[in-house]
Write a protein that holds these residues in place. Structure first.
Motif, mmCIF file in Angstrom:
data_model
loop_
_atom_site.group_PDB
_atom_site.id
_atom_site.type_symbol
_atom_site.label_atom_id
_atom_site.label_comp_id
_atom_site.label_asym_id
_atom_site.label_seq_id
_atom_site.Cartn_x
_atom_site.Cartn_y
_atom_site.Cartn_z
ATOM 1 N N MET A 66 0.845 -1.194 0.000
ATOM 2 C CA MET A 66 0.000 0.000 0.000
ATOM 3 C C MET A 66 0.883 1.249 0.000
ATOM 4 S SD MET A 66 -3.047 1.086 2.661
ATOM 5 C CE MET A 66 -3.796 -0.533 2.563
ATOM 6 N N THR A 67 0.673 2.138 -0.961
ATOM 7 C CA THR A 67 1.504 3.338 -1.086
ATOM 8 C C THR A 67 1.128 4.377 -0.036
ATOM 9 O OG1 THR A 67 0.012 4.424 -2.632
ATOM 10 C CG2 THR A 67 1.676 2.940 -3.576
ATOM 11 N N ASP A 68 2.050 5.332 0.158
ATOM 12 C CA ASP A 68 1.789 6.406 1.114
ATOM 13 C C ASP A 68 0.540 7.205 0.721
ATOM 14 O OD1 ASP A 68 4.062 5.558 2.325
ATOM 15 O OD2 ASP A 68 5.299 7.277 1.758
ATOM 16 N N THR A 69 0.397 7.455 -0.589
ATOM 17 C CA THR A 69 -0.752 8.229 -1.062
ATOM 18 C C THR A 69 -2.057 7.492 -0.796
ATOM 19 O OG1 THR A 69 0.616 9.230 -2.785
ATOM 20 C CG2 THR A 69 -1.779 9.370 -3.059
ATOM 21 N N THR A 70 -2.045 6.176 -0.988
ATOM 22 C CA THR A 70 -3.251 5.375 -0.720
ATOM 23 C C THR A 70 -3.636 5.450 0.749
ATOM 24 O OG1 THR A 70 -2.647 3.832 -2.495
ATOM 25 C CG2 THR A 70 -4.274 3.076 -0.891
ATOM 26 N N VAL A 71 -2.634 5.375 1.628
ATOM 27 C CA VAL A 71 -2.899 5.505 3.068
ATOM 28 C C VAL A 71 -3.476 6.884 3.370
ATOM 29 C CG1 VAL A 71 -1.849 5.552 5.360
ATOM 30 C CG2 VAL A 71 -1.119 3.849 3.694
ATOM 31 N N GLY A 72 -2.946 7.899 2.697
ATOM 32 C CA GLY A 72 -3.460 9.251 2.892
ATOM 33 C C GLY A 72 -4.905 9.393 2.461
ATOM 34 N N LEU A 73 -5.240 8.828 1.317
ATOM 35 C CA LEU A 73 -6.627 8.890 0.831
ATOM 36 C C LEU A 73 -7.570 8.144 1.764
ATOM 37 C CD1 LEU A 73 -6.020 8.402 -3.004
ATOM 38 C CD2 LEU A 73 -6.669 10.513 -1.826
ATOM 39 N N THR A 97 2.343 11.615 3.448
ATOM 40 C CA THR A 97 1.602 10.953 2.363
ATOM 41 C C THR A 97 1.767 11.694 1.037
ATOM 42 O OG1 THR A 97 -0.445 12.190 2.760
ATOM 43 C CG2 THR A 97 -0.150 10.124 3.996
ATOM 44 N N HIS A 98 2.326 12.918 1.088
ATOM 45 C CA HIS A 98 2.545 13.753 -0.101
ATOM 46 C C HIS A 98 1.239 14.203 -0.762
ATOM 47 C CE1 HIS A 98 6.682 12.501 0.360
ATOM 48 N NE2 HIS A 98 6.348 11.236 0.186
ATOM 49 N N ILE A 99 0.127 14.091 -0.045
ATOM 50 C CA ILE A 99 -1.162 14.489 -0.631
ATOM 51 C C ILE A 99 -1.224 15.996 -0.885
ATOM 52 C CG2 ILE A 99 -3.617 14.766 -0.064
ATOM 53 C CD1 ILE A 99 -3.653 11.906 0.820
ATOM 54 N N PRO A 100 -0.791 16.847 0.063
ATOM 55 C CA PRO A 100 -0.821 18.288 -0.241
ATOM 56 C C PRO A 100 -0.025 18.640 -1.499
ATOM 57 C CG PRO A 100 -0.466 17.939 2.096
ATOM 58 C CD PRO A 100 -0.358 16.603 1.442
ATOM 59 N N GLN A 101 1.156 18.016 -1.640
ATOM 60 C CA GLN A 101 1.987 18.290 -2.820
ATOM 61 C C GLN A 101 1.303 17.799 -4.089
ATOM 62 O OE1 GLN A 101 5.936 16.677 -2.561
ATOM 63 N NE2 GLN A 101 6.401 17.070 -4.723
ATOM 64 N N THR A 102 0.670 16.609 -3.998
ATOM 65 C CA THR A 102 -0.020 16.047 -5.172
ATOM 66 C C THR A 102 -1.192 16.921 -5.577
ATOM 67 O OG1 THR A 102 0.608 13.811 -4.478
ATOM 68 C CG2 THR A 102 -1.195 14.010 -6.078
ATOM 69 N N LEU A 103 -1.985 17.362 -4.588
ATOM 70 C CA LEU A 103 -3.128 18.230 -4.896
ATOM 71 C C LEU A 103 -2.652 19.578 -5.427
ATOM 72 C CD1 LEU A 103 -5.501 17.554 -1.863
ATOM 73 C CD2 LEU A 103 -5.844 16.845 -4.225
#
Length: 434
Positions: free
Chosen positions: A1-8, A302-308
């Motif tokens: 499970m990727t960091d982004t998936t955990v974040g979502l 999770t790098h979600i802020p950077q991805t968004l």
């Protein structure tokens, strides 16, 4: 499970917990702690919980919140809020929709000591709604003006929204407070214009109040002078650089306490009520800050802020197009979340995008707070609407929502003006701080 998936999955869990009526502070705390533990290990998560909790509650700037809340609570139990409304009514009550306009002015003035939208709506609602009902105001105009006027508590300094925004973004609380003054006054004037238009189109909706003799008007203004003095002393002192926002909060609370005691407007029971109310509200806000301090590191790994942020930047719609997308997202979130929750969850995500596109962070703080204000009177959550419904005896919820619609239009006009002319928000802080 990727960091982004955990974040979502963490974001989904956060919304699920809030739907299940978990307090937002604990929802953020739970998701942030266990999410960070899954990615970085429970030992690291425990260390994060300890260090960030201590860091949050020991933040010197956050003292502003309980001090200004105490100032507002003492003003309320001492009856100063009633004095503000009576003085406003004496000067504008004889015009069309005068009582509703007086309510808006009273909300603006009380906002300058309470810093809370809900406290402003409840306090002025208890005072003004019975008067408007006695004179024969339409329920929609009476409740709509109070619900909308109450939102000024989130914009006019000392705003708890600005305090949290400053802590989350490391911006100056003083600059943010000063930036809220002209937009707050603009919104007050637009709300009064809405009242006048409604009362002009339908004279039965907002009949003229009784004309108060000129001498009586000054007498009521003098009666409201103690609280007005505290407002001018605390906010004016910040503008002149005499003291910091934290010092202003302590001076303001001390002044209103001394005045209430000297005028014998404060009993031991009412003082205890004000202190207990301050402790309850401050505890809630401190827990929200702690929750945000735990949740944000989880989002970071999770790098979600950077991805968004990258996704928003890749829309190729330009800075103002991106701003429009962000504001529309705020409007949508405002239909389901309260203002403070929106602020602490979204600012760490959108703030880097906004500053990266060259927008002034102080200006965006004002814009974000106004959009969040709109969420306070937008169905189906509309916290201020439910608060006013609680103090408006026998008025259906649908009537209150109907009453706030014209005021939502006024808020949209104010928002567009501040976007088109940023100096409305930036003139005072720039002239103060250079």
């Amino acid at each position: 499970m990727t960091d982004t998936t955990v974040g979502l999955l963490g974001i989904a869990a956060l919304f699920a917990l809030m739907i299940l009526r978990t307090p937002v502070a604990f929802a953020m705390l739970i998701v942030g702690f266990f999410g960070y533990g899954i990615l970085e290990g429970m030992r690291s998560a425990t260390a994060l919980l300890l260090t960030e909790s201590y860091s949050a509650v020991s933040n010197y700037s956050l003292i502003v919140v309980p001090m200004f809340i105490l100032l507002g609570n003492i003003s309320s139990v001492a009856g100063y809020s009633r004095g503000l409304y009576d003085a406003a009514f004496a000067w504008v009550g004889r015009f069309k929709g005068g009582l509703a306009s007086a309510s808006v002015i009273g909300c603006a003035a009380f906002s300058a000591v309470s810093g809370s939208s809900v406290a402003t709506a409840v306090t002025l609602g208890k005072v003004a709604l019975p008067e408007m009902k006695r004179v024969g105001y339409a329920d929609s105009l009476a409740t709509g003006s109070i619900a909308a006027g109450g939102t000024l508590g989130f914009l006019i300094p000392p705003s708890t929204g600005f305090v949290l925004y400053a802590i989350l973004t490391e911006e100056s609380i003083g600059r943010l407070f000063m930036a809220g003054i002209l937009p707050g006054l603009l919104l007050m004037v637009l709300f009064m214009a809405v009242v006048w238009i409604i009362a002009t189109l339908d004279e039965t909706a907002g009949p003229c109040g009784e004309k108060v003799p000129f001498g009586e008007r000054f007498k009521l203004l003098i009666a409201a002078a103690p609280l007005l003095f505290v407002i001018v002393a605390s906010i004016g002192g910040i503008y002149l650089g005499v003291f910091s926002p934290v010092e202003a909060s302590g001076i303001g609370a001390g002044l209103v306490l001394v005045l209430a005691v000297l005028q014998r407007k404060l009993t031991w029971a009412s003082f205890k009520e004000a202190v207990m109310g301050t402790l309850q509200t401050s505890s809630m806000l401190y827990m929200i800050v702690i929750g945000a301090n735990i949740l944000n590191p989880f989002f970071s790994v999770t790098h979600i802020p950077q991805t968004l942020g990258d996704g928003l930047g890749n829309l190729n719609v330009g800075p103002y197009g991106t701003l429009a997308v962000i504001l529309l997202a705020y409007v949508a979130l405002g239909m389901f979340m309260d203002g403070l929750s929106m602020l602490v969850i979204t600012i760490p995500i959108v703030f880097p995008v906004i500053t990266g596109m060259g927008f002034d962070p102080i200006w965006f703080g004002v814009v974000a707070v106004i959009v969040i204000e709109m969420g306070m009177i937008t169905p189906p959550v509309g916290l201020n609407v439910f608060v006013v419904r609680g103090v408006a005896d026998g008025v259906p919820l649908t009537t209150v929502f109907k009453g706030v619609l014209p005021f939502l239009g006024a808020m949209l006009v104010a928002l567009l003006l501040i976007i088109a002319f940023p100096q409305i928000a930036l003139f005072i802080p720039n002239s103060m701080f250079g």
